[in-house]
Motif scaffolding. Structure first.
Motif, short mmCIF file in Angstrom:
data_model
loop_
_atom_site.label_atom_id
_atom_site.label_comp_id
_atom_site.label_asym_id
_atom_site.label_seq_id
_atom_site.Cartn_x
_atom_site.Cartn_y
_atom_site.Cartn_z
N UNK A 148 -4.08 0.18 -7.44
CA UNK A 148 -3.81 0.39 -6.72
C UNK A 148 -2.89 -0.79 -5.64
N UNK A 149 -3.94 -1.93 -6.25
CA UNK A 149 -3.80 -3.09 -5.38
C UNK A 149 -2.33 -4.47 -6.43
N UNK A 152 -6.47 -3.40 0.98
CA UNK A 152 -5.11 -3.51 1.35
C UNK A 152 -4.95 -4.42 2.85
N UNK A 153 -4.89 -3.60 3.89
CA UNK A 153 -5.03 -3.91 5.46
C UNK A 153 -5.54 -5.52 5.26
N UNK A 154 -6.81 -5.67 4.85
CA UNK A 154 -7.42 -6.82 5.04
C UNK A 154 -6.67 -7.98 4.22
N UNK A 155 -6.35 -7.61 3.28
CA UNK A 155 -5.79 -8.47 2.19
C UNK A 155 -3.96 -8.32 3.07
N UNK A 201 -1.34 -12.58 5.76
CA UNK A 201 -0.15 -13.09 7.40
C UNK A 201 -0.89 -14.60 7.55
N UNK A 202 -2.44 -15.09 7.51
CA UNK A 202 -3.16 -16.01 8.24
C UNK A 202 -2.78 -16.77 7.24
N UNK A 224 0.82 -1.03 0.47
CA UNK A 224 0.17 0.00 0.72
C UNK A 224 0.63 1.18 0.18
N UNK A 225 1.93 0.76 0.55
CA UNK A 225 3.23 2.09 0.44
C UNK A 225 3.42 3.19 -0.47
#
Length: 299
Positions: free
Chosen positions: A241-242, A53-56, A61-62, A28-29
């Motif tokens: 953006x993703x 992006x946060x949920x992505x 990570x999970x 996202x940066x």
């Protein structure tokens, strides 16, 4: 899409799943800088991009945590997997408020006349502490740094926000002071990744597959943008953006190499795909923002 495409690079479905998970990452940066320059960061599309992006990354990570657990034990156990997912989710729910409480203590303990880089020291302590706690929970250490970032963010919301209001003056100074750390450690990380690359592993037989996987990696994010509301220009902005995987994808790739989930050849191929998406993503986003602006003027 990523898993099915990655299967062409390896005969192992487990390794293909890892490659697919690594390509779920979103930097996202990189996109945020393009959005800020175009004065588009605080629009509806900008908020959708940030949240997605946060949920992505949390989902990635999970999934990686599950794969690392599988790699460590050599078998897939439903109970241990569910327990691991629960621990990761509990960690994500509890650590940002705990980190914010620690920020309050750090602000109170700061000497009145201090010019010793106190905020930088606190940042490093928090990142190292929560990275260790994440490892203790059985999750990748980068999850700890992610939790600290949420605690510092003004946008972070939780039921405890009414009691744990962001001490913005202090966290803003932490952010500004920590830029020197980013300037120092980011080049070191990229140099380390570059040293790990073995370009001799690339050959003409896999170039077509790499190009196909890169197209899949780009197309999958663009397709994901179609679920966003608004006209097609706004959907294109969100999808573009993703696209960049950037440093987040490189972290996942490096972790896969260290845990022997992927070998040097697959690591090099994955880094090439990440590099292509990181180059194409900002260009697509800038083009879609220009189209959106032109469309708005016409209307």
């Amino acid at each position: 899409m990523g898993v099915s495409g990655a299967y062409y690079l390896t005969d192992s479905i487990f390794t293909a799943i890892f490659l697919g998970c690594a390509l779920t990452a979103t930097s996202i940066g990189i996109s945020l800088r393009v959005l800020v320059n175009a004065n588009h960061a605080k629009t509806t599309a900008g908020h959708i991009i940030l949240g997605a992006a946060v949920f992505d990354d949390i989902g990635g990570v999970i999934l990686l945590s599950i794969l690392f657990n599988f790699a460590a034990h050599g078998e897939f156990d439903v109970f241990s997997t569910l327990l691991l997912i629960t621990k990761v989710l509990v960690f994500l729910l509890l650590t940002p408020p705990v980190a914010r409480v620690l920020l309050y203590f750090a602000r109170v303990l700061k000497p009145a006349s201090d010019n010793s880089g106190y905020e930088v020291i606190i940042t490093m302590i928090l990142v190292c502490l929560f990275a260790w706690l994440a490892h203790l929970f059985g999750a990748p250490a980068l999850l700890g740094g992610f939790a600290v970032g949420l605690a510092l963010s003004r946008q972070f919301t939780s039921p405890l926000n009414r009691y744990l209001v962001n001490p913005f003056a202090f966290t803003h100074k932490m952010e500004q002071s920590s830029k020197a750390l980013v300037d120092v450690f980011t080049p070191i990380f990229f140099v380390y990744v570059g040293i790990s690359l073995d370009l001799s592993q690339l050959d003409y037989s896999t170039s077509g597959v790499l190009l196909w996987l890169s197209l899949l990696a780009i197309a999958s994010k663009l397709v994901a943008g179609t679920v966003a509301g608004g006209n097609w220009q706004k959907k294109l902005i969100v999808g573009s953006a993703m696209v960049p995987r950037g440093e987040v994808g490189l972290v996942f790739a490096e972790m896969g190499l260290k845990t022997n989930i992927i070998d040097n050849k697959l690591f090099t191929e994955l880094v090439v795909i990440i590099a292509i998406t990181t180059l194409i993503g900002p260009m697509l986003l800038k083009w879609s923002l220009n189209k959106h602006g032109h469309h708005s003027q016409v209307e």
